[in-house]
Scaffold this active site. Structure first.
Site, PDB file in Angstrom:
ATOM      1  CD  GLU A 110      -3.327  -0.041   2.012  1.00  0.00           C
ATOM      2  OE1 GLU A 110      -4.285  -0.806   1.917  1.00  0.00           O
ATOM      3  OE2 GLU A 110      -3.133   0.661   3.023  1.00  0.00           O
ATOM      4  CE  LYS A 127     -11.111   2.548   2.732  1.00  0.00           C
ATOM      5  NZ  LYS A 127     -10.593   3.374   3.812  1.00  0.00           N
ATOM      6  CG  HIS A 162       7.688 -29.592   1.754  1.00  0.00           C
ATOM      7  ND1 HIS A 162       8.348 -30.744   1.391  1.00  0.00           N
ATOM      8  CD2 HIS A 162       8.308 -29.141   2.884  1.00  0.00           C
ATOM      9  CE1 HIS A 162       9.296 -31.010   2.283  1.00  0.00           C
ATOM     10  NE2 HIS A 162       9.305 -30.044   3.192  1.00  0.00           N
TER      11      HIS A 162
HETATM   12  O1  PA5 Z   1      -3.037   1.565   5.947  1.00  0.00           O
HETATM   13  C1  PA5 Z   1      -4.091   2.096   5.719  1.00  0.00           C
HETATM   14  O2  PA5 Z   1      -4.258   3.314   5.769  1.00  0.00           O
HETATM   15  C2  PA5 Z   1      -5.324   1.259   5.371  1.00  0.00           C
HETATM   16  O3  PA5 Z   1      -5.014  -0.080   5.206  1.00  0.00           O
HETATM   17  C3  PA5 Z   1      -6.353   1.376   6.484  1.00  0.00           C
HETATM   18  O4  PA5 Z   1      -5.812   0.904   7.669  1.00  0.00           O
HETATM   19  C4  PA5 Z   1      -7.633   0.595   6.142  1.00  0.00           C
HETATM   20  O5  PA5 Z   1      -8.121   0.968   4.882  1.00  0.00           O
HETATM   21  C5  PA5 Z   1      -8.692   0.851   7.209  1.00  0.00           C
HETATM   22  O6  PA5 Z   1      -8.929   2.225   7.303  1.00  0.00           O
HETATM   23  P1  PA5 Z   1      -9.567   2.858   8.596  1.00  0.00           P
HETATM   24  O7  PA5 Z   1      -8.617   2.676   9.710  1.00  0.00           O
HETATM   25  O8  PA5 Z   1      -9.762   4.289   8.259  1.00  0.00           O
HETATM   26  O9  PA5 Z   1     -10.858   2.146   8.835  1.00  0.00           O
END
Ligand code: PA5
Length: 465
Positions: A291, A434, A320
């Protein structure tokens, strides 16, 4: 005790020029690295990169420990609701530092509440949790930085329904929010209704939040020493202050991954844990790396489409399953072997069937020896096949080591973002998905997204069989 990063087998001396990196190639980036180091330090000083400050938060720790103590005294179960960065750090900590069969240990051995992480919205999993827990003896922690994540909000609605039905007005004592200081739905509900909440500090995104209440509160409830964890992170912070790449494991690992990706075609980063307990770290890293670095635009607005694909693997199980590919398939991976010098237990192998050579050679050895031998064998085979591999080895699996590895990988990721010239702290590609989901579910303001889905090209029946 320090964790050890060993990058011998990423170097051209060991795996050849085609796949490895030379000292000259590393040093050719030293000017750029100095600049990045200065920029990161400046931004840290100006309070623009907040995860750097997380090892030093005494007040928060006290509040978390006090509250965790009351949860542990009052409840049988802690249920954690959240997704992505709101879940993976907590899961990694629990998996690494608690008994492998924690939830099914008898209460006198376990001492602290059972813990359940619900980080997906599978209806069967959610329905089944009520066969396992009694709502009256459970605490529910809703974690969302934004407070607007559809999955976590849906979970909130499910559990609120149950809590209201069973507990009526007492439900407030069974809920805690971990969310932004000011913004979002969870903040509003917590403040309006006087429900206990903890803050995810400004500027700390989900995947960098393991050392905030997001990871610390669940950890403290199940008996993990969160002060030691932060001590480990502070120790790594000191190490990572060094500007010289050759003395800084986070910078060096970033530089090596960057060169291997951009110059040698190694666009997959495998983290292979040689410990069940550390496998959660590989999962956490997978999100952090994907990410943070998988980006379309550079910070200058140019289209770049960068980012290595992170993969998690488990040694020896995946020897394996995956190792054949890693050794003989496309030479497009960097494999990080994650391990520990010491396990909590040592198991000796018995001396039976001494007349069968294929079994008897194992007698007198321990399971630990077998695992270490297999780790060494994997490393040797990868190296012999010129497959870039490195290792991160913990002296033992404890809070001090975990704090170090979380912090090292976070610094490495931030530094890598600068090498690629992208923003490692945003996730626009996730936001788009989203918004489409909001549109489909009729959320106000997202009608255009719904229309876009409805008007998308029809599926060709010929391609559905
Ligand atoms: O790293 C990030 O920003 C994302 O993976 C969020 O943690 C994830 O989308 C969840 O978002 P939120 O904490 O706003 O619910």
């Amino acid at each position: 005790m320090k964790i050890k990063y060993n990058f011998n087998n990423l170097m051209s001396d060991n795996i050849g020029e085609g796949s490895g990196v030379s000292e000259e190639e590393i040093d050719s980036l030293s000017g750029r690295c100095k600049e990045i180091d200065s920029n990161l330090k400046k931004m840290r000083k100006e309070g623009k990169i907040h995860f750097f400050d997380l090892p030093y938060q005494e007040n928060v720790v006290k509040d978390i420990k006090d509250y965790a103590g009351t949860v542990a005294d009052k409840f049988e179960n802690l249920v954690i609701l959240g997704i992505g960065g709101s879940a993976l750090g907590g899961i990694a900590l629990h998996k690494a530092l608690n008994h492998p069969y924690y939830n099914i240990l008898s209460k006198d051995k376990r001492k602290t509440p059972r813990i359940f992480f619900l980080d997906n919205i599978d209806p069967d999993t959610h329905s089944a949790i009520f066969d396992i827990i009694d709502v009256r003896t459970s605490c529910f922690t809703f974690i969302s930085k934004s407070g607007s994540t559809a999955e976590t909000n849906a979970q909130f609605l499910i559990f609120m329904g149950k809590l209201k039905e069973i507990l009526g007005n007492e439900l407030k004592d069974h809920i805690v929010f971990i969310t932004d200081k000011e913004k979002g739905n969870f903040r509003k509900i917590a403040d309006d209704e006087g429900i206990k909440s903890f803050i995810i500090p400004d500027g700390v995104g989900g995947r960098f939040s393991v050392l905030t209440p997001v990871g610390l509160l669940p950890a403290a409830v199940v008996g993990i020493d969160i002060e030691k964890l932060l001590e480990g992170a502070a120790l790594m912070d000191k190490i990572c202050e060094k500007q010289n790449i050759w003395e800084n494991p986070a910078y060096m690992n970033a530089v090596l991954h960057y060169i291997l990706d951009t110059k040698k075609g190694k666009n997959i980063s495998v983290m292979m844990s040689y410990s069940d307990a550390l496998f959660g770290i590989a999962d956490w890293y997978r999100q952090l790396w994907a990410e943070s670095l998988g980006k379309k635009y550079s910070t200058d607005g140019e289209i770049v489409h960068v980012g290595q694909t992170p993969v998690k693997a488990l040694g020896v199980t995946d020897q394996h399953s995956q190792l054949q590919l890693y050794n003989e398939g496309p030479n497009d991976k960097i494999i990080t072997l994650l391990g520990t010098e010491k396990f909590n237990s040592e198991i000796m192998l018995g001396s039976f069937y001494q007349n069968i050579e294929g079994i008897s050679y194992l007698s007198g050895h321990s399971l630990n020896e077998l695992l270490f031998a297999e780790l060494t064998a994997t490393e040797t085979a990868l190296t012999k096949n010129n497959r870039p591999n490195c290792s991160i080895i913990l002296p033992e699996i404890n809070e001090l080591a975990l704090g170090q590895i979380f912090f090292m990988l976070e610094v490495q990721t931030a530094f890598s973002g600068c090498l690629y010239n992208i923003n490692p702290f945003d996730q626009p590609g996730v936001e788009m998905g989203k918004q489409f989901a909001y549109g489909l579910l009729g959320r106000k303001g997202f009608g255009d997204k719904k229309a876009e889905i409805e008007n998308r090209k029809k599926k060709n029946e010929k391609y559905i069989i």
